[in-house]
Design a protein around this motif. Structure first.
Motif, PDB file in Angstrom:
ATOM      1  N   ILE A 184       0.841  -1.197   0.000  1.00 57.96           N
ATOM      2  CA  ILE A 184       0.000   0.000   0.000  1.00 57.96           C
ATOM      3  C   ILE A 184       0.874   1.244   0.000  1.00 57.96           C
ATOM      4  CG2 ILE A 184      -1.740   1.311   1.263  1.00 57.96           C
ATOM      5  CD1 ILE A 184      -2.781  -1.267  -0.010  1.00 57.96           C
ATOM      6  N   GLN A 185       0.734   2.049  -1.036  1.00 53.74           N
ATOM      7  CA  GLN A 185       1.602   3.210  -1.222  1.00 53.74           C
ATOM      8  C   GLN A 185       0.918   4.527  -0.858  1.00 53.74           C
ATOM      9  OE1 GLN A 185       4.992   2.836  -2.033  1.00 53.74           O
ATOM     10  NE2 GLN A 185       4.354   0.766  -1.483  1.00 53.74           N
ATOM     11  N   VAL A 186       0.187   4.516   0.247  1.00 55.36           N
ATOM     12  CA  VAL A 186      -0.304   5.751   0.853  1.00 55.36           C
ATOM     13  C   VAL A 186       0.063   5.675   2.334  1.00 55.36           C
ATOM     14  CG1 VAL A 186      -2.235   5.936  -0.776  1.00 55.36           C
ATOM     15  CG2 VAL A 186      -2.604   4.854   1.461  1.00 55.36           C
ATOM     16  N   PRO A 187       0.043   6.795   3.049  1.00 54.64           N
ATOM     17  CA  PRO A 187       0.341   6.735   4.477  1.00 54.64           C
ATOM     18  C   PRO A 187      -0.573   5.752   5.217  1.00 54.64           C
ATOM     19  CG  PRO A 187       0.345   9.002   3.733  1.00 54.64           C
ATOM     20  CD  PRO A 187      -0.170   8.186   2.592  1.00 54.64           C
ATOM     21  N   ILE A 188       0.018   5.004   6.131  1.00 51.48           N
ATOM     22  CA  ILE A 188      -0.724   4.046   6.942  1.00 51.48           C
ATOM     23  C   ILE A 188      -0.511   4.380   8.411  1.00 51.48           C
ATOM     24  CG2 ILE A 188      -1.097   1.625   7.533  1.00 51.48           C
ATOM     25  CD1 ILE A 188       0.041   0.819   4.863  1.00 51.48           C
ATOM     26  N   ILE A 189      -1.618   4.615   9.101  1.00 52.36           N
ATOM     27  CA  ILE A 189      -1.589   4.908  10.529  1.00 52.36           C
ATOM     28  C   ILE A 189      -2.104   3.689  11.279  1.00 52.36           C
ATOM     29  CG2 ILE A 189      -2.484   6.390  12.357  1.00 52.36           C
ATOM     30  CD1 ILE A 189      -2.891   8.568  10.212  1.00 52.36           C
ATOM     31  N   ILE A 190      -1.306   3.139  12.169  1.00 52.23           N
ATOM     32  CA  ILE A 190      -1.762   2.003  12.968  1.00 52.23           C
ATOM     33  C   ILE A 190      -2.717   2.522  14.032  1.00 52.23           C
ATOM     34  CG2 ILE A 190      -1.076   0.193  14.575  1.00 52.23           C
ATOM     35  CD1 ILE A 190      -0.366  -0.416  11.685  1.00 52.23           C
ATOM     36  N   ASP A 191      -3.917   1.968  14.032  1.00 51.58           N
ATOM     37  CA  ASP A 191      -4.986   2.463  14.897  1.00 51.58           C
ATOM     38  C   ASP A 191      -5.619   1.282  15.632  1.00 51.58           C
ATOM     39  OD1 ASP A 191      -7.118   3.764  16.069  1.00 51.58           O
ATOM     40  OD2 ASP A 191      -8.310   3.819  14.231  1.00 51.58           O
ATOM     41  N   ALA A 192      -5.569   1.303  16.934  1.00 50.52           N
ATOM     42  CA  ALA A 192      -6.238   0.324  17.792  1.00 50.52           C
ATOM     43  C   ALA A 192      -5.353  -0.858  18.136  1.00 50.52           C
ATOM     44  CB  ALA A 192      -7.540  -0.181  17.179  1.00 50.52           C
ATOM     45  N   GLY A 193      -5.468  -1.290  19.394  1.00 52.82           N
ATOM     46  CA  GLY A 193      -4.786  -2.490  19.857  1.00 52.82           C
ATOM     47  C   GLY A 193      -3.394  -2.267  20.412  1.00 52.82           C
ATOM     48  N   ILE A 194      -2.880  -1.044  20.331  1.00 54.05           N
ATOM     49  CA  ILE A 194      -1.548  -0.752  20.867  1.00 54.05           C
ATOM     50  C   ILE A 194      -1.655  -0.621  22.388  1.00 54.05           C
ATOM     51  CG2 ILE A 194       0.320   0.925  20.944  1.00 54.05           C
ATOM     52  CD1 ILE A 194       0.274  -0.608  18.350  1.00 54.05           C
ATOM     53  N   GLY A 195      -0.825  -1.382  23.111  1.00 55.00           N
ATOM     54  CA  GLY A 195      -0.909  -1.365  24.562  1.00 55.00           C
ATOM     55  C   GLY A 195       0.310  -0.819  25.264  1.00 55.00           C
ATOM     56  N   VAL A 211       0.969   6.491  14.530  1.00 57.93           N
ATOM     57  CA  VAL A 211       0.203   5.643  15.452  1.00 57.93           C
ATOM     58  C   VAL A 211      -0.896   6.478  16.091  1.00 57.93           C
ATOM     59  CG1 VAL A 211       0.276   4.351  17.628  1.00 57.93           C
ATOM     60  CG2 VAL A 211       2.142   4.098  15.975  1.00 57.93           C
ATOM     61  N   LEU A 212      -2.095   5.918  16.133  1.00 58.07           N
ATOM     62  CA  LEU A 212      -3.211   6.524  16.852  1.00 58.07           C
ATOM     63  C   LEU A 212      -3.593   5.597  17.997  1.00 58.07           C
ATOM     64  CD1 LEU A 212      -6.414   8.147  15.334  1.00 58.07           C
ATOM     65  CD2 LEU A 212      -6.464   6.868  17.467  1.00 58.07           C
ATOM     66  N   LEU A 213      -3.700   6.146  19.195  1.00 60.75           N
ATOM     67  CA  LEU A 213      -4.106   5.329  20.331  1.00 60.75           C
ATOM     68  C   LEU A 213      -4.839   6.180  21.346  1.00 60.75           C
ATOM     69  CD1 LEU A 213      -1.950   5.959  22.898  1.00 60.75           C
ATOM     70  CD2 LEU A 213      -0.422   4.763  21.334  1.00 60.75           C
ATOM     71  N   ASN A 214      -5.535   5.510  22.250  1.00 59.11           N
ATOM     72  CA  ASN A 214      -6.307   6.202  23.271  1.00 59.11           C
ATOM     73  C   ASN A 214      -6.208   5.473  24.609  1.00 59.11           C
ATOM     74  OD1 ASN A 214      -9.653   7.677  23.323  1.00 59.11           O
ATOM     75  ND2 ASN A 214      -8.263   7.354  24.991  1.00 59.11           N
ATOM     76  N   THR A 215      -6.736   4.248  24.644  1.00 62.31           N
ATOM     77  CA  THR A 215      -6.883   3.519  25.902  1.00 62.31           C
ATOM     78  C   THR A 215      -5.568   3.351  26.651  1.00 62.31           C
ATOM     79  OG1 THR A 215      -8.719   2.302  24.901  1.00 62.31           O
ATOM     80  CG2 THR A 215      -7.795   1.412  26.934  1.00 62.31           C
ATOM     81  N   ALA A 216      -4.497   3.051  25.932  1.00 68.90           N
ATOM     82  CA  ALA A 216      -3.214   2.771  26.580  1.00 68.90           C
ATOM     83  C   ALA A 216      -2.710   3.968  27.375  1.00 68.90           C
ATOM     84  CB  ALA A 216      -2.172   2.366  25.539  1.00 68.90           C
ATOM     85  N   VAL A 224      -0.252  10.933  31.942  1.00 70.75           N
ATOM     86  CA  VAL A 224       0.667  11.928  31.391  1.00 70.75           C
ATOM     87  C   VAL A 224       2.040  11.308  31.142  1.00 70.75           C
ATOM     88  CG1 VAL A 224       1.744  14.173  31.745  1.00 70.75           C
ATOM     89  CG2 VAL A 224      -0.594  13.772  32.559  1.00 70.75           C
ATOM     90  N   GLN A 225       2.515  10.548  32.096  1.00 74.87           N
ATOM     91  CA  GLN A 225       3.808   9.881  31.938  1.00 74.87           C
ATOM     92  C   GLN A 225       3.765   8.894  30.781  1.00 74.87           C
ATOM     93  OE1 GLN A 225       5.251   8.221  35.599  1.00 74.87           O
ATOM     94  NE2 GLN A 225       6.977   7.161  34.644  1.00 74.87           N
ATOM     95  N   MET A 226       2.629   8.194  30.639  1.00 72.48           N
ATOM     96  CA  MET A 226       2.494   7.232  29.545  1.00 72.48           C
ATOM     97  C   MET A 226       2.425   7.942  28.199  1.00 72.48           C
ATOM     98  SD  MET A 226       2.496   4.029  28.895  1.00 72.48           S
ATOM     99  CE  MET A 226       2.012   3.165  30.393  1.00 72.48           C
ATOM    100  N   ALA A 227       1.757   9.079  28.146  1.00 75.97           N
ATOM    101  CA  ALA A 227       1.694   9.846  26.893  1.00 75.97           C
ATOM    102  C   ALA A 227       3.090  10.245  26.450  1.00 75.97           C
ATOM    103  CB  ALA A 227       0.821  11.082  27.084  1.00 75.97           C
ATOM    104  N   GLU A 228       3.922  10.650  27.397  1.00 75.92           N
ATOM    105  CA  GLU A 228       5.294  11.022  27.070  1.00 75.92           C
ATOM    106  C   GLU A 228       6.075   9.809  26.584  1.00 75.92           C
ATOM    107  OE1 GLU A 228       8.978  13.586  28.973  1.00 75.92           O
ATOM    108  OE2 GLU A 228       7.652  12.464  30.337  1.00 75.92           O
ATOM    109  N   ALA A 229       5.877   8.664  27.237  1.00 77.17           N
ATOM    110  CA  ALA A 229       6.578   7.445  26.838  1.00 77.17           C
ATOM    111  C   ALA A 229       6.221   7.041  25.412  1.00 77.17           C
ATOM    112  CB  ALA A 229       6.252   6.316  27.810  1.00 77.17           C
TER     113      ALA A 229
END
Length: 267
Positions: A184-195, A211-216, A224-229
């Motif tokens: 796939i030759q367009v940008p790919i954003i990994i979304d969901a399931g990242i822990g 990468v797009l994530l929320n829950t983690a 806040v510390q996790m967002a920085e990590a």
């Protein structure tokens, strides 16, 4: 070869972003923790839905809009919770009016248990939204054929999952993801399931664009510390990909030079 990887900037459709981290805005323990997470992560966009419920109460939801305006971070509306194309289109139209943006994360849920996308109607729905003038970022599985079809109908970005939403399992089908990135030759954003930050670093090392994530982050003991990590892990993974990681070897390879080694060590 992935696109956009020769630059520190992420280009999606006709816009460039400084960050390759997209952050969700739901389920945070407080508005202050959301604010601080956004400030430290400096994401390219923050996702939000007209159906936002849960972690923040209604009075805090009002504060959310003020916070986004104050921080000046772009909003990526999504159609979370929609189960039919009609519901998606209606929500998208409302989101465009409320958020004043053509950008849209397309979610069309087919299964309530796994929250797996409805791949049978996803491409047709994306095509209709594109005709309506939306810049569509479709949430999908790692299925190559679906991804190709989404690109064919006009999606200039795709967003496959690493694992089902909220599971935190990380990339569970590496072979399929590798094929997807190669074909796939367009940008790919990994979304969901990242822990874990290591999961984010891993997919960036594979050549994915963001990468797009929320829950983690939102449900971490210290959001806040996790967002920085995560922010640091995404940067590290991207830099490693650009630098070029070595190919794995089945046998040991000496890394210490032998110049000056005593003769009897070389026999």
């Amino acid at each position: 070869m992935a696109l956009n990887q020769t630059s520190t900037r992420l280009k999606l459709y006709d816009r460039e972003f400084q960050s390759r981290f997209l952050l969700g805005s739901s389920r945070y323990p407080s508005l202050d923790s959301l604010r601080s997470s956004i400030e430290i992560a400096k994401p390219a966009m923050v996702t939000a839905s007209l159906r936002r419920q849960g972690g923040l109460q209604d009075d805090l939801n009002n504060g959310f809009w003020n916070l986004i305006k104050e921080l000046g971070v772009p909003v990526l509306p999504n159609t979370a919770g929609c189960h039919s194309p009609k519901e998606v289109i209606t929500t998208a139209m409302m989101a465009r009016e409320v958020f004043e943006t053509e950008w849209l994360k397309l979610e069309l849920i087919g299964d309530d248990y796994t929250l797996q996308p409805n791949t049978l109607e996803l491409c047709q729905t994306a095509e209709q939204l594109i005709r309506e003038g939306f810049k569509v970022l479709p949430y999908c599985t790692e299925d190559l054929i679906i991804a190709q079809r989404l690109v064919d109908v006009g999606c200039e970005v795709i967003m496959p999952w690493a694992a089902p939403i909220g599971t935190g399992k990380g990339p569970i089908n590496l072979y399929a993801l590798e094929i997807l990135r190669d074909r796939i030759q367009v940008p790919i954003i990994i979304d969901a399931g990242i822990g874990k930050p290591s999961h984010a670093c891993q997919v960036m090392e594979m050549g994915f664009d963001a990468v797009l994530l929320n829950t983690a982050v939102a449900l971490a003991n210290q959001p806040v510390q996790m967002a920085e990590a995560f922010s640091q892990a995404i940067i590290a993974g991207h830099q490693a990909y650009c630098a070029g990681t070595i190919a794995p070897s089945e046998s040991a390879q000496a890394s210490t030079p032998v110049i000056g080694t005593p003769f009897w060590h070389q026999t």
